[in-house]
Scaffold this active site. Structure first.
Site, PDB file in Angstrom:
ATOM      1  N   SER A 191       0.837  -1.200   0.000  1.00  0.00           N
ATOM      2  CA  SER A 191       0.000   0.000   0.000  1.00  0.00           C
ATOM      3  C   SER A 191       0.879   1.260   0.000  1.00  0.00           C
ATOM      4  CB  SER A 191      -0.959  -0.041   1.196  1.00  0.00           C
ATOM      5  OG  SER A 191      -1.984   0.920   1.052  1.00  0.00           O
ATOM      6  N   ASP A 291      -9.580  -5.171  -4.590  1.00  0.00           N
ATOM      7  CA  ASP A 291      -8.936  -3.991  -4.029  1.00  0.00           C
ATOM      8  C   ASP A 291      -9.379  -2.738  -4.783  1.00  0.00           C
ATOM      9  OD1 ASP A 291      -7.265  -2.173  -2.811  1.00  0.00           O
ATOM     10  OD2 ASP A 291      -5.423  -2.952  -3.708  1.00  0.00           O
ATOM     11  N   HIS A 323      -7.506  -5.725  -0.471  1.00  0.00           N
ATOM     12  CA  HIS A 323      -6.315  -4.916  -0.224  1.00  0.00           C
ATOM     13  C   HIS A 323      -5.452  -5.532   0.879  1.00  0.00           C
ATOM     14  CE1 HIS A 323      -3.947  -1.319  -0.614  1.00  0.00           C
ATOM     15  NE2 HIS A 323      -4.100  -1.000   0.670  1.00  0.00           N
TER      16      HIS A 323
END
Length: 350
Positions: A191, A291, A323
């Site tokens: 991320s 995601d 995610h």
């Protein structure tokens, strides 16, 4: 009687003080302040406070011998002036055929607001990666918002790479000196940490690290890339999500907001800009079907492949996952596949 009155008054004053402190500490958690879960509270008076609900009650301590993997870990200070620190992971070397092992400089996710190397799931994940990949891992605790705005996390990450390069000359970190292969230095993250890895790759094309150290490759797991114009397959409500809305707070001086190169490497549909050159030899991008950030991760990988860059690009899209699934679901078969692919990536195996 007088002493009793004094005691009662003292108790009342103490109770009033406790009530005032409780009210002050919860100001950003009431309806007056906007909550952008799980990251931030933003209050009308300009106060911004980290949402601490995701923080563990106690940091996970390092271990000299993890019971599940045999990996040892320890915490070090990278920069005394800024208190940037890191957690190092060293696998059991009896299982490693080479004297020197790859070095992975890793950055946790959390929208540059939450997270740390000592969060339980991050620590568990990197123990597994170190064991499976036979890699020396440096998990960096970079400075975050609201204490620090962008680009402080990027600068801290570069500082960590400079520390690593200088350790090659100084021998200041024994694990790195004895076991780190400086010909196989990788950066990676999930991320926001993946976004850091991208920005390090760009910076490495413009600025040299000390003592000839180079970044061999980068691993981007579900990178945190944004843009003002939605891609055709992006969710229509993406701009309502907290991770999108926090960016203007993270980088108030970023011209263009979410289209700034810090968070958007390629511009917007119809106004795509050339990707910056990457100062690495190989790249792995990992995305997940469910995601919100999937489409930009895939586009990034495609654009790098089409950019004329002569490095190796691998893009993997995982069906059925969301995610950072590799952090949140450590027992998932797809997490094992991801770790195996990352291990092969660092050991020059297909």
């Amino acid at each position: 009687m007088a002493s009793l009155a004094i005691v009662l008054v003292s108790l009342l004053v103490s109770l009033q003080l406790e009530l005032e402190l409780a009210a002050a500490s919860s100001t950003w958690q009431n309806s007056v302040c906007e909550h952008l879960p799980p990251f931030l509270y933003v209050c009308p008076n300009g106060t911004k406070a980290r949402d601490t609900n995701t923080e563990p009650p106690h940091p996970v301590p390092p271990s000299t011998n993890d019971t599940a993997t045999g990996v040892s870990s320890k915490d070090i200070l990278i920069d005394p002036l800024t208190n940037v620190s890191a957690r190092l992971y060293l696998p059991t070397l009896s299982n490693v055929p080479d004297t020197k092992i790859p070095i992975l400089v890793y950055f946790h996710g959390g929208a540059f607001i939450i997270g740390a190397p000592w969060f339980p799931l991050d620590h568990l994940y990197l123990n597994k990666v170190s064991n499976v990949a036979s890699a020396l891992i440096i998990s960096v605790a970079y400075r975050m918002f609201p204490e620090h705005e962008m680009p402080v996390p990027y600068d801290d990450a570069w500082k960590a790479l400079r520390w690593l390069a200088q350790a090659k000359f100084s021998g200041s970190e024994p694990w790195v000196s004895a076991h780190g292969d400086y010909d196989r230095v990788f950066v990676g993250g999930d991320s926001a940490g993946a976004t850091i890895a991208h920005n390090l790759s760009v910076r490495a094309a413009k600025e040299e690290l000390p003592y000839g150290v180079r970044i061999k490759g980068a691993f981007l797991a579900m990178p945190y890339f944004l843009g003002s114009v939605l891609l055709p397959l992006e969710p229509r409500d993406l701009r309502k999500q907290s991770f999108y809305r926090v960016w203007d707070y993270l980088c108030p001086l970023c011209v263009g907001g979410v289209d700034h190169p810090y968070i958007n490497p390629f511009g917007t549909p119809g106004r795509l800009r050339p990707l910056p050159r990457l100062g690495i030899d190989k790249l792995m991008v990992y995305t997940a079907e469910k995601d919100y950030l999937r489409e930009r991760g895939i586009l990034y990988g495609d654009l790098v492949s089409l950019s004329g860059w002569n490095g190796e690009v691998q893009v993997f899209d995982t069906p059925g996952e969301g995610h950072v699934f590799h952090i949140l679901t450590p027992q998932s078969p797809n997490t094992k596949i991801l770790i195996d692919r990352l291990a092969n990536f660092m050991h020059n195996q297909v």
